[in-house]
Write a protein that holds these residues in place. Structure first.
Motif, mmCIF file in Angstrom:
data_model
loop_
_atom_site.group_PDB
_atom_site.id
_atom_site.type_symbol
_atom_site.label_atom_id
_atom_site.label_comp_id
_atom_site.label_asym_id
_atom_site.label_seq_id
_atom_site.Cartn_x
_atom_site.Cartn_y
_atom_site.Cartn_z
ATOM 1 N N VAL A 98 10.607 2.127 -1.309
ATOM 2 C CA VAL A 98 9.981 0.926 0.199
ATOM 3 C C VAL A 98 11.136 0.298 1.093
ATOM 4 O O VAL A 98 11.705 -0.556 0.396
ATOM 5 C CB VAL A 98 9.075 0.279 -0.313
ATOM 6 N N ILE A 99 10.785 0.714 2.201
ATOM 7 C CA ILE A 99 12.420 0.085 2.822
ATOM 8 C C ILE A 99 11.827 -0.293 3.743
ATOM 9 O O ILE A 99 10.925 -0.044 5.171
ATOM 10 C CB ILE A 99 12.925 1.811 4.174
ATOM 11 N N LEU A 100 12.154 -1.550 3.170
ATOM 12 C CA LEU A 100 12.128 -3.326 3.973
ATOM 13 C C LEU A 100 12.810 -3.347 5.286
ATOM 14 O O LEU A 100 14.043 -3.420 5.485
ATOM 15 C CB LEU A 100 11.628 -3.854 3.041
ATOM 16 N N LEU A 101 12.428 -4.201 6.268
ATOM 17 C CA LEU A 101 13.578 -4.458 7.419
ATOM 18 C C LEU A 101 13.092 -5.800 7.566
ATOM 19 O O LEU A 101 12.422 -6.254 7.518
ATOM 20 C CB LEU A 101 13.239 -3.680 8.975
ATOM 21 N N VAL A 102 14.500 -6.741 7.756
ATOM 22 C CA VAL A 102 14.494 -8.153 7.743
ATOM 23 C C VAL A 102 14.324 -8.824 8.563
ATOM 24 O O VAL A 102 13.496 -10.089 8.776
ATOM 25 C CB VAL A 102 16.247 -8.103 7.180
ATOM 26 N N ASP A 103 13.678 -7.743 10.201
ATOM 27 C CA ASP A 103 13.137 -8.272 11.301
ATOM 28 C C ASP A 103 11.560 -8.213 11.135
ATOM 29 O O ASP A 103 10.826 -8.226 11.983
ATOM 30 C CB ASP A 103 14.267 -7.909 12.523
ATOM 31 N N GLN A 104 11.424 -7.823 10.382
ATOM 32 C CA GLN A 104 9.662 -7.710 10.729
ATOM 33 C C GLN A 104 9.018 -8.973 9.331
ATOM 34 O O GLN A 104 8.880 -8.646 7.830
ATOM 35 C CB GLN A 104 9.201 -5.932 9.428
ATOM 36 N N PRO A 105 8.567 -9.751 10.020
ATOM 37 C CA PRO A 105 8.054 -10.772 8.515
ATOM 38 C C PRO A 105 6.377 -10.782 8.466
ATOM 39 O O PRO A 105 5.968 -11.363 7.757
ATOM 40 C CB PRO A 105 8.364 -12.363 9.883
ATOM 41 N N PHE A 106 6.501 -10.344 9.473
ATOM 42 C CA PHE A 106 4.069 -10.019 9.348
ATOM 43 C C PHE A 106 3.839 -8.643 8.289
ATOM 44 O O PHE A 106 2.721 -8.581 7.835
ATOM 45 C CB PHE A 106 3.803 -9.668 10.404
ATOM 46 N N VAL A 107 4.463 -7.813 7.242
ATOM 47 C CA VAL A 107 4.658 -7.608 6.424
ATOM 48 C C VAL A 107 3.679 -7.926 5.792
ATOM 49 O O VAL A 107 4.679 -9.479 5.131
ATOM 50 C CB VAL A 107 5.853 -6.184 6.518
ATOM 51 N N THR A 108 3.093 -7.863 4.572
ATOM 52 C CA THR A 108 2.363 -8.213 3.132
ATOM 53 C C THR A 108 2.200 -7.514 2.368
ATOM 54 O O THR A 108 3.217 -6.494 2.242
ATOM 55 C CB THR A 108 0.680 -8.412 3.865
ATOM 56 N N PRO A 109 2.380 -7.918 1.184
ATOM 57 C CA PRO A 109 2.498 -8.037 -0.517
ATOM 58 C C PRO A 109 1.428 -6.727 -0.157
ATOM 59 O O PRO A 109 1.888 -5.508 -0.907
ATOM 60 C CB PRO A 109 2.418 -8.834 -0.980
ATOM 61 N N GLY A 110 0.426 -7.770 0.632
ATOM 62 C CA GLY A 110 -0.505 -6.048 0.440
ATOM 63 C C GLY A 110 -0.249 -4.671 0.789
ATOM 64 O O GLY A 110 -0.371 -3.433 0.324
ATOM 65 N N LEU A 111 0.246 -4.689 2.073
ATOM 66 C CA LEU A 111 0.452 -3.628 2.621
ATOM 67 C C LEU A 111 1.533 -3.078 2.319
ATOM 68 O O LEU A 111 1.809 -1.522 1.921
ATOM 69 C CB LEU A 111 1.228 -3.565 3.990
ATOM 70 N N ILE A 112 2.822 -3.312 1.168
ATOM 71 C CA ILE A 112 3.434 -3.078 -0.052
ATOM 72 C C ILE A 112 3.233 -1.988 -0.805
ATOM 73 O O ILE A 112 2.798 -0.776 -0.905
ATOM 74 C CB ILE A 112 4.381 -3.723 -0.065
ATOM 75 N N ASN A 113 2.084 -2.608 -1.599
ATOM 76 C CA ASN A 113 0.920 -2.389 -2.099
ATOM 77 C C ASN A 113 0.319 -0.965 -1.847
ATOM 78 O O ASN A 113 -0.140 0.202 -2.957
ATOM 79 C CB ASN A 113 0.044 -2.840 -3.228
ATOM 80 N N GLN A 114 -0.253 -1.345 -0.553
ATOM 81 C CA GLN A 114 -1.230 0.050 -0.457
ATOM 82 C C GLN A 114 -0.170 1.181 0.036
ATOM 83 O O GLN A 114 -0.365 2.651 -0.239
ATOM 84 C CB GLN A 114 -1.716 -0.603 1.160
ATOM 85 N N LEU A 115 1.621 1.141 0.582
ATOM 86 C CA LEU A 115 2.393 2.293 0.320
ATOM 87 C C LEU A 115 2.352 2.664 -0.943
ATOM 88 O O LEU A 115 2.276 4.288 -1.241
ATOM 89 C CB LEU A 115 3.389 1.852 0.614
ATOM 90 N N MET A 116 2.321 2.353 -1.959
ATOM 91 C CA MET A 116 2.794 2.345 -3.570
ATOM 92 C C MET A 116 1.711 3.494 -3.767
ATOM 93 O O MET A 116 1.507 4.580 -4.350
ATOM 94 C CB MET A 116 3.025 1.379 -4.359
ATOM 95 N N THR A 117 0.482 2.595 -4.125
ATOM 96 C CA THR A 117 -1.170 3.169 -4.172
ATOM 97 C C THR A 117 -0.968 5.065 -3.917
ATOM 98 O O THR A 117 -1.377 5.566 -4.215
ATOM 99 C CB THR A 117 -2.086 2.509 -3.693
ATOM 100 N N THR A 118 -1.021 4.629 -1.907
ATOM 101 C CA THR A 118 -1.067 6.164 -1.688
ATOM 102 C C THR A 118 -0.193 6.878 -1.858
ATOM 103 O O THR A 118 -0.484 8.300 -2.280
ATOM 104 C CB THR A 118 -0.965 5.667 0.323
ATOM 105 N N PHE A 119 1.414 6.345 -2.324
ATOM 106 C CA PHE A 119 2.344 7.899 -2.793
ATOM 107 C C PHE A 119 1.675 8.712 -4.218
ATOM 108 O O PHE A 119 1.480 9.046 -4.945
ATOM 109 C CB PHE A 119 3.541 7.348 -3.406
ATOM 110 N N ALA A 120 0.930 7.312 -5.243
ATOM 111 C CA ALA A 120 0.168 7.529 -6.515
ATOM 112 C C ALA A 120 -0.457 8.580 -6.355
ATOM 113 O O ALA A 120 -0.791 9.884 -7.195
ATOM 114 C CB ALA A 120 0.220 6.194 -6.748
ATOM 115 N N ALA A 121 -1.468 8.433 -4.719
ATOM 116 C CA ALA A 121 -2.382 9.589 -5.196
ATOM 117 C C ALA A 121 -1.510 11.177 -4.259
ATOM 118 O O ALA A 121 -2.662 11.519 -3.722
ATOM 119 C CB ALA A 121 -3.335 8.788 -3.573
ATOM 120 N N HIS A 122 -0.592 10.850 -3.564
ATOM 121 C CA HIS A 122 -0.040 11.773 -3.066
ATOM 122 C C HIS A 122 1.681 12.390 -3.102
ATOM 123 O O HIS A 122 2.324 12.285 -2.850
ATOM 124 C CB HIS A 122 -0.158 11.676 -1.245
#
Length: 194
Positions: A98-122
């Motif tokens: 997961v490529i995170l950008l230092v200038d995106q302070p509003f990203v949440t752990p939940g969003l990161i987890n959602q990306l990972m869950t989606t990859f597991a499904a696809h």
């Protein structure tokens, strides 16, 4: 095993001062984003430093012992070098990053987890990309199958150019949170969101 790569090596030209060192909720932005990443289900986090590497490394504070820090010697050539450096430093068991950008302070752990869950499904996808009301956002999950192609990038470009390639299998993750499209690029945007 999905790892995070936090890109914090840029020269912050439009901001006029190092973005990783901006204060956000009482701490440097780089520490804030690293804290968010480590609160997710990521297997680990690599922080890529470049411009102002010493100061940004110190700004991680106690987080430094919990992350893998690498310095990108070629950071001045653009984001591609930082991305390549970060991916190259990942453990060999990495199936995606997961490529995170230092200038995106509003990203949440939940969003990161959602990306990972989606990859597991696809698992056939080369990338999982969040999209808010038709607008492409970040962070992006890149499958390990795409890492060799990323290694061919040059200049001030991230993976976005690869996502436009018709041979790249992109799975779009529709999200209801505009945070994926918010970054702090200028003093004005920083002040507005503060």
């Amino acid at each position: 095993m999905i790892y995070g790569v936090l890109l914090a090596a840029g020269q912050s030209r439009r901001m006029g001062s190092p973005k990783p060192l901006l204060i956000w909720q009482g701490q440097p932005l780089v520490r804030h984003v690293a804290t968010v990443a480590l609160a997710s289900r990521l297997a680990g986090l690599t922080v890529v430093l470049g411009a102002e590497a010493t100061s940004v490394g110190l700004a991680l504070g106690e987080m430094r012992s919990r992350v893998h820090v690498v310095e990108c010697a070629a950071f001045a050539t653009g984001q591609a070098a930082s991305l390549i450096c970060g991916l190259a430093s990942l453990p060999t068991d990495a199936i995606a990053a997961v490529i995170l950008l230092v200038d995106q302070p509003f990203v949440t752990p939940g969003l990161i987890n959602q990306l990972m869950t989606t990859f597991a499904a696809h698992p056939e996808a080369h990338a999982i990309v969040p999209r808010y009301q038709g607008q492409q956002g970040n962070p992006v999950l890149l499958a390990a199958a795409l890492f060799p192609t990323v290694a061919t990038l040059e200049g001030d470009t991230g993976a976005r150019v690869l996502l436009r390639n018709p041979t790249t299998h992109v799975h779009w993750l529709e999200v209801a949170d505009p945070a994926v499209c918010v970054d702090l690029d200028t003093p004005e945007s920083y002040q507005a969101f503060c």
